[in-house]
Design a protein around this motif. Structure first.
Motif, PDB file in Angstrom:
ATOM      1  N   GLY A  46      12.787  -3.821   3.423  1.00 17.72           N
ATOM      2  CA  GLY A  46      10.750  -3.756   3.965  1.00 17.72           C
ATOM      3  C   GLY A  46      10.362  -3.867   2.607  1.00 17.72           C
ATOM      4  O   GLY A  46      10.970  -3.973   1.403  1.00 17.72           O
ATOM      5  N   LYS A  47       8.689  -3.434   2.695  1.00 15.55           N
ATOM      6  CA  LYS A  47       7.852  -3.664   1.342  1.00 15.55           C
ATOM      7  C   LYS A  47       6.707  -2.674   1.605  1.00 15.55           C
ATOM      8  O   LYS A  47       5.944  -2.483   3.090  1.00 15.55           O
ATOM      9  CB  LYS A  47       7.194  -5.214   0.889  1.00 15.55           C
ATOM     10  N   ALA A  48       5.875  -2.106   0.653  1.00 14.62           N
ATOM     11  CA  ALA A  48       4.987  -1.142   0.703  1.00 14.62           C
ATOM     12  C   ALA A  48       4.453  -1.981  -0.956  1.00 14.62           C
ATOM     13  O   ALA A  48       4.399  -2.140  -1.779  1.00 14.62           O
ATOM     14  CB  ALA A  48       5.505   0.174   0.189  1.00 14.62           C
ATOM     15  N   GLY A  49       2.896  -2.097   0.299  1.00 13.03           N
ATOM     16  CA  GLY A  49       1.368  -2.389  -1.137  1.00 13.03           C
ATOM     17  C   GLY A  49       1.155  -0.994  -1.348  1.00 13.03           C
ATOM     18  O   GLY A  49       0.471  -0.743  -0.443  1.00 13.03           O
ATOM     19  N   PHE A  50       0.666  -1.022  -2.232  1.00 16.34           N
ATOM     20  CA  PHE A  50      -0.510  -0.142  -2.678  1.00 16.34           C
ATOM     21  C   PHE A  50      -1.554  -0.644  -2.998  1.00 16.34           C
ATOM     22  O   PHE A  50      -2.035  -1.495  -3.749  1.00 16.34           O
ATOM     23  CB  PHE A  50       0.060   0.351  -4.060  1.00 16.34           C
ATOM     24  N   SER A  51      -3.197   0.359  -2.388  1.00 11.57           N
ATOM     25  CA  SER A  51      -4.409   0.050  -2.741  1.00 11.57           C
ATOM     26  C   SER A  51      -4.961   1.305  -2.874  1.00 11.57           C
ATOM     27  O   SER A  51      -4.664   2.157  -1.936  1.00 11.57           O
ATOM     28  CB  SER A  51      -4.743  -0.565  -1.938  1.00 11.57           C
TER      29      SER A  51
END
Length: 192
Positions: A46-51
């Motif tokens: 999967g993928k983890a996006g940071f904001s």
């Protein structure tokens, strides 16, 4: 009058009896709790996006992580028939490139796909814990998550996952404006 050697052997016998007494009257040892029953084992990616994007701030800052991924090639230990799952959710916590997410948690929605093609949904509370230094490629970044289904399919069952972060380009992004996302892969289990 008692001979000297008889006194010595009597004292030694009494000492031996005192030392052995705890062994004779010891309480039975406590048994460890049984291991959870593993219902499902899968490959994880999967993928983890940071904001906002992760910076080099050593104390970290409040960040939202959007996690999307898949559990594939699932093997069922109890004949539950799940072949794969997709998951997505938002976790919140304090982090940076040099202080990876620890004790970060949030709700994740899971869609289970069965061998007959049908799907069912559930919601789980997940907690994420990563180790390593995202800005230093010589330190491998590993992560674990744990969770429990709070409603829907498999309510009450536990989730665990272990993975590695794809480190390509991470240090460069951390050093030049911020790390927006990472990819991961590993293993996933559901148990009860």
């Amino acid at each position: 009058m008692v001979p000297k050697n008889r006194t010595k052997s009597g004292v030694l016998g009494a000492v031996a009896a005192l030392l052995a007494a705890p062994l004779l009257f010891a309480a039975p040892a406590a048994h460890a709790a049984p291991a959870p029953e593993v219902l499902l084992s899968c490959d994880l990616s999967g993928k983890a996006g940071f904001s906002p994007a992760l910076s080099l701030n050593p104390s970290g800052e409040s960040t939202r992580i959007r996690v999307d991924g898949a559990a594939t090639a699932c093997r069922s230990g109890s004949g539950i028939g799940v072949t794969s799952a997709k998951f997505g959710g938002t976790l919140n916590g304090r982090m940076s490139c040099t202080a990876p997410p620890r004790d970060v948690d949030g709700d994740v929605q899971i869609t289970w796909t069965y061998a007959d093609g049908s799907t069912r949904k559930s919601t789980a509370k997940f907690a994420l814990d990563m180790r390593g230094d995202l800005a230093n490629p010589s330190k491998p970044i590993t992560g674990t998550f744990t969770g429990q289904s709070t409603d829907g399919e498999f309510e009450g069952n536990r989730h665990t996952g272990r993975g590695r972060i794809d480190s390509a380009g991470i240090a460069r992004d951390c050093l030049t404006g911020g790390l927006g996302s990472v990819k991961f892969n590993g293993t996933y289990e559901m148990s009860r």
